[in-house]
Design an enzyme around this catalytic site. Structure first.
Site, PDB file in Angstrom:
ATOM      1  N   GLU A   1      65.240   2.402  22.736  1.00 51.95           N
ATOM      2  CA  GLU A   1      66.621   2.127  23.162  1.00 51.95           C
ATOM      3  C   GLU A   1      66.642   1.754  24.649  1.00 51.95           C
ATOM      4  O   GLU A   1      65.873   2.321  25.420  1.00 51.95           O
ATOM      5  CB  GLU A   1      67.481   3.370  22.913  1.00 51.95           C
ATOM      6  CG  GLU A   1      67.568   3.682  21.426  1.00 51.95           C
ATOM      7  CD  GLU A   1      68.369   4.958  21.123  1.00 51.95           C
ATOM      8  OE1 GLU A   1      68.920   5.566  22.059  1.00 51.95           O
ATOM      9  OE2 GLU A   1      68.424   5.333  19.940  1.00 51.95           O
TER      10      GLU A   1
ATOM     11  N   HIS B   1      73.595   3.851  19.203  1.00 52.36           N
ATOM     12  CA  HIS B   1      73.525   5.278  19.532  1.00 52.36           C
ATOM     13  C   HIS B   1      74.916   5.798  19.934  1.00 52.36           C
ATOM     14  O   HIS B   1      75.094   6.351  21.027  1.00 52.36           O
ATOM     15  CB  HIS B   1      72.498   5.546  20.638  1.00 52.36           C
ATOM     16  CG  HIS B   1      72.020   6.963  20.676  1.00 52.36           C
ATOM     17  ND1 HIS B   1      70.737   7.324  21.025  1.00 52.36           N
ATOM     18  CD2 HIS B   1      72.656   8.131  20.402  1.00 52.36           C
ATOM     19  CE1 HIS B   1      70.608   8.642  20.983  1.00 52.36           C
ATOM     20  NE2 HIS B   1      71.784   9.169  20.610  1.00 52.36           N
TER      21      HIS B   1
ATOM     22  N   ARG C   1      66.881  10.576  15.740  1.00 56.65           N
ATOM     23  CA  ARG C   1      66.237   9.923  16.872  1.00 56.65           C
ATOM     24  C   ARG C   1      65.388   8.797  16.313  1.00 56.65           C
ATOM     25  O   ARG C   1      64.841   8.918  15.210  1.00 56.65           O
ATOM     26  CB  ARG C   1      65.317  10.915  17.630  1.00 56.65           C
ATOM     27  CG  ARG C   1      66.067  11.918  18.513  1.00 56.65           C
ATOM     28  CD  ARG C   1      66.615  11.259  19.763  1.00 56.65           C
ATOM     29  NE  ARG C   1      67.281  12.185  20.651  1.00 56.65           N
ATOM     30  CZ  ARG C   1      68.588  12.454  20.643  1.00 56.65           C
ATOM     31  NH1 ARG C   1      69.384  11.864  19.761  1.00 56.65           N
ATOM     32  NH2 ARG C   1      69.121  13.296  21.504  1.00 56.65           N
TER      33      ARG C   1
HETATM   34  P1  NAP Z   1      70.020  21.839  14.613  1.00 56.77           P
HETATM   35  O1  NAP Z   1      71.224  22.628  14.254  1.00 56.77           O
HETATM   36  O2  NAP Z   1      68.964  22.456  15.445  1.00 56.77           O
HETATM   37  O3  NAP Z   1      69.366  21.330  13.237  1.00 56.77           O
HETATM   38  C1  NAP Z   1      68.117  20.732  13.165  1.00 56.77           C
HETATM   39  C2  NAP Z   1      67.672  20.725  11.709  1.00 56.77           C
HETATM   40  O4  NAP Z   1      66.449  19.984  11.608  1.00 56.77           O
HETATM   41  C3  NAP Z   1      67.392  22.121  11.153  1.00 56.77           C
HETATM   42  O5  NAP Z   1      67.885  22.208   9.844  1.00 56.77           O
HETATM   43  C4  NAP Z   1      65.861  22.203  11.146  1.00 56.77           C
HETATM   44  O6  NAP Z   1      65.450  23.094  10.112  1.00 56.77           O
HETATM   45  C5  NAP Z   1      65.482  20.752  10.880  1.00 56.77           C
HETATM   46  N1  NAP Z   1      64.153  20.398  11.351  1.00 56.77           N
HETATM   47  C6  NAP Z   1      63.669  20.571  12.614  1.00 56.77           C
HETATM   48  N2  NAP Z   1      62.403  20.147  12.652  1.00 56.77           N
HETATM   49  C7  NAP Z   1      62.073  19.724  11.408  1.00 56.77           C
HETATM   50  C8  NAP Z   1      60.894  19.194  10.828  1.00 56.77           C
HETATM   51  N3  NAP Z   1      59.764  19.022  11.517  1.00 56.77           N
HETATM   52  N4  NAP Z   1      60.914  18.870   9.508  1.00 56.77           N
HETATM   53  C9  NAP Z   1      62.045  19.039   8.780  1.00 56.77           C
HETATM   54  N5  NAP Z   1      63.198  19.539   9.284  1.00 56.77           N
HETATM   55  C10 NAP Z   1      63.194  19.874  10.586  1.00 56.77           C
HETATM   56  O7  NAP Z   1      70.421  20.505  15.361  1.00 56.77           O
HETATM   57  P2  NAP Z   1      71.770  19.666  15.237  1.00 56.77           P
HETATM   58  O8  NAP Z   1      72.758  20.191  16.194  1.00 56.77           O
HETATM   59  O9  NAP Z   1      72.130  19.530  13.805  1.00 56.77           O
HETATM   60  O10 NAP Z   1      71.252  18.253  15.820  1.00 56.77           O
HETATM   61  C11 NAP Z   1      70.178  17.605  15.186  1.00 56.77           C
HETATM   62  C12 NAP Z   1      69.724  16.403  15.967  1.00 56.77           C
HETATM   63  O11 NAP Z   1      70.612  15.313  15.743  1.00 56.77           O
HETATM   64  C13 NAP Z   1      69.673  16.503  17.490  1.00 56.77           C
HETATM   65  O12 NAP Z   1      68.550  17.236  17.942  1.00 56.77           O
HETATM   66  C14 NAP Z   1      69.614  15.038  17.891  1.00 56.77           C
HETATM   67  O13 NAP Z   1      68.262  14.583  17.872  1.00 56.77           O
HETATM   68  C15 NAP Z   1      70.383  14.342  16.764  1.00 56.77           C
HETATM   69  N6  NAP Z   1      71.690  13.848  17.242  1.00 56.77           N
HETATM   70  C16 NAP Z   1      71.901  12.519  17.315  1.00 56.77           C
HETATM   71  C17 NAP Z   1      73.137  12.052  17.758  1.00 56.77           C
HETATM   72  C18 NAP Z   1      73.405  10.585  17.846  1.00 56.77           C
HETATM   73  O14 NAP Z   1      74.158  10.196  18.720  1.00 56.77           O
HETATM   74  N7  NAP Z   1      72.870   9.775  16.958  1.00 56.77           N
HETATM   75  C19 NAP Z   1      74.129  12.933  18.151  1.00 56.77           C
HETATM   76  C20 NAP Z   1      73.875  14.286  18.059  1.00 56.77           C
HETATM   77  C21 NAP Z   1      72.646  14.729  17.592  1.00 56.77           C
HETATM   78  P3  NAP Z   1      64.041  23.844  10.183  1.00 56.77           P
HETATM   79  O15 NAP Z   1      63.917  24.403  11.567  1.00 56.77           O
HETATM   80  O16 NAP Z   1      64.117  24.872   9.097  1.00 56.77           O
HETATM   81  O17 NAP Z   1      63.003  22.812   9.901  1.00 56.77           O
HETATM   82  C1  8YV Z   2      74.231  11.472  23.077  1.00 60.39           C
HETATM   83  C2  8YV Z   2      72.883  12.547  21.209  1.00 60.39           C
HETATM   84  O1  8YV Z   2      74.661  10.154  22.952  1.00 60.39           O
HETATM   85  O2  8YV Z   2      73.699  14.737  21.405  1.00 60.39           O
HETATM   86  C3  8YV Z   2      72.740  14.013  21.180  1.00 60.39           C
HETATM   87  O3  8YV Z   2      71.611  14.468  20.879  1.00 60.39           O
HETATM   88  O4  8YV Z   2      72.015  11.819  20.851  1.00 60.39           O
HETATM   89  C4  8YV Z   2      74.160  11.941  21.668  1.00 60.39           C
HETATM   90  O5  8YV Z   2      75.225  12.782  21.459  1.00 60.39           O
HETATM   91  C5  8YV Z   2      72.947  11.535  23.862  1.00 60.39           C
HETATM   92  O6  8YV Z   2      72.651  12.833  24.232  1.00 60.39           O
HETATM   93  C6  8YV Z   2      72.996  10.681  25.116  1.00 60.39           C
HETATM   94  O7  8YV Z   2      73.864  11.250  26.029  1.00 60.39           O
END
Ligand code: NAP
Ligand code: 8YV
Length: 321
Positions: free
Chosen positions: A260, A278, A231
């Site tokens: 954004e 994004h 994010r």
């Molecule tokens: P997840 O399985 O919940 O993994 C989150 C990871 O972050 C865990 O390893 C957690 O470990 C760590 N974490 C959480 N808070 C932290 C902190 N304060 N300091 C250090 N590490 C921390 O989530 P995921 O499914 O992998 O998704 C992760 C994130 O990716 C989403 O929440 C979203 O923001 C982002 N994302 C972005 C896109 C995009 O389009 N760019 C798409 C999908 C997801 P600990 O709890 O042990 O700290």
């Molecule tokens: C999406 C994301 O683009 O899954 C997330 O956390 O950031 C992306 O997959 C977002 O949720 C907007 O729909």
């Protein structure tokens, strides 16, 4: 009588046709006077579908007294106040897992694009520079490089697995150590000083706000690359621009931004930066899977009182639904 729901933000045709079959859908984008709409309809709205960007604004939550479920199209749900959900007994759901591969692919793509100067070299050919000035300058390899991953959850672990193919030496920083063979750092700045690439893939929200600050970027250094697919809020964006301008940080590949759909204009001219809007999960295949899960959570709730993928904070509510 179909249950009534509010749709915040867009939805694909496929999602809309599934929603319309089960619900009477009110689209926020078509409501001109929210207060007038709310006095006529708000009491009947029991479900909301939204996305990770729009979330549910506090005033909308407050206007829907009988809301029971919020289904988020996206895994990140930092734009939904789960404290209010728990207090009001509203189940929030999201779309974990189904997007891991494509989000990880974009992280690797940004690493490759920034290290191999993809944008510069594409322009080198298109602009006629190749014929005029000869070969483009050499680029950098990601083979066998040190990569630090901030957040080793579902997606972070997938990024690590994909980078093994490139012989990368993987380390990670999270709040709790995981049972994996990668090197664990309990301090982000120390990890940044030891790696060539730092990849952010944590949730947004207060716990990760500006975790990647001036000190972390300085530690990553003038030869280092920051990749952010988490994010925008995870990185101090003003400091990022300064670090790149002053050469304290070498390169960046960024999919997410603080405000954004705007990104800092100072980045637009930088050859050492690759930007995407994004779009980490934005493939036809992955968005279909996300859309299906978003709608299935809603339908399941109204058909049998259960949901498929509640956010962790609402898991207890979901089990008693
Ligand atoms: P997840 O399985 O919940 O993994 C989150 C990871 O972050 C865990 O390893 C957690 O470990 C760590 N974490 C959480 N808070 C932290 C902190 N304060 N300091 C250090 N590490 C921390 O989530 P995921 O499914 O992998 O998704 C992760 C994130 O990716 C989403 O929440 C979203 O923001 C982002 N994302 C972005 C896109 C995009 O389009 N760019 C798409 C999908 C997801 P600990 O709890 O042990 O700290
Ligand atoms: C999406 C994301 O683009 O899954 C997330 O956390 O950031 C992306 O997959 C977002 O949720 C907007 O729909």
């Amino acid at each position: 009588m179909k249950p009534e729901m509010l749709l915040i933000g867009g939805a694909t045709e496929r999602m809309l046709s599934k929603m319309n079959a089960v619900f009477q859908v009110h689209m926020l984008s078509e409501i001109e006077d929210f207060d007038a709409w709310a006095s006529a309809h708000a009491e009947k709205i029991t479900a909301v579908a939204t996305n990770g960007h729009d979330g549910v604004k506090p005033e909308i939550m407050a206007a829907l007294p009988n809301l029971k479920i919020i289904s988020c199209y996206g895994v990140g749900y930092d734009a939904i106040d789960t404290g209010v959900c728990v207090a009001r007994g509203i189940i929030a759901t999201h779309t974990p897992g189904v997007l891991n591969a494509d989000v990880a692919n974009l992280a690797v793509l940004l690493m490759l694009a920034s290290s191999r100067c993809l944008i510069r070299d594409d322009l080198w050919v298109r602009s006629g520079n190749w014929a005029k000035n000869g070969n483009a300058p050499l680029t950098r390899s990601i083979e066998n490089k040190k990569v630090g991953i901030l957040g080793l959850g579902r997606i972070g672990a997938e990024i690590a697995r994909k980078l093994e193919v490139f012989g990368c030496d993987i380390s990670y920083h999270t709040r709790t150590q995981k049972e994996v063979a990668y090197t664990y750092y309990d301090d982000l700045e120390t990890m940044a000083s030891d790696v060539d690439y730092l990849i952010a893939i944590t949730p947004g929200g207060p716990a990760t706000h500006k975790l990647i600050n001036r000190e972390v970027m300085n530690a990553l250094g003038s030869e280092g690359t920051l990749i952010n697919v988490a994010r925008g809020s995870v990185v101090d964006e003003q400091e990022l621009v300064l670090a790149l301008q002053e050469g304290r940080l070498g390169f960046a590949g960024l999919d997410v931004f603080e405000h954004e759909p705007n990104a800092p204009e100072a980045l637009f001219e930088m050859e050492n930066v690759v930007l995407t809007p994004h779009t980490a999960s934005a493939t036809i295949e992955t968005r279909q899977a996300m859309g299906d899960l978003t709608v299935e959570n809603l339908i399941s709730f109204f058909e049998n009182g259960t949901v498929i993928s509640p956010v962790p904070e609402c898991a207890d509510l979901a089990s008693i639904a």
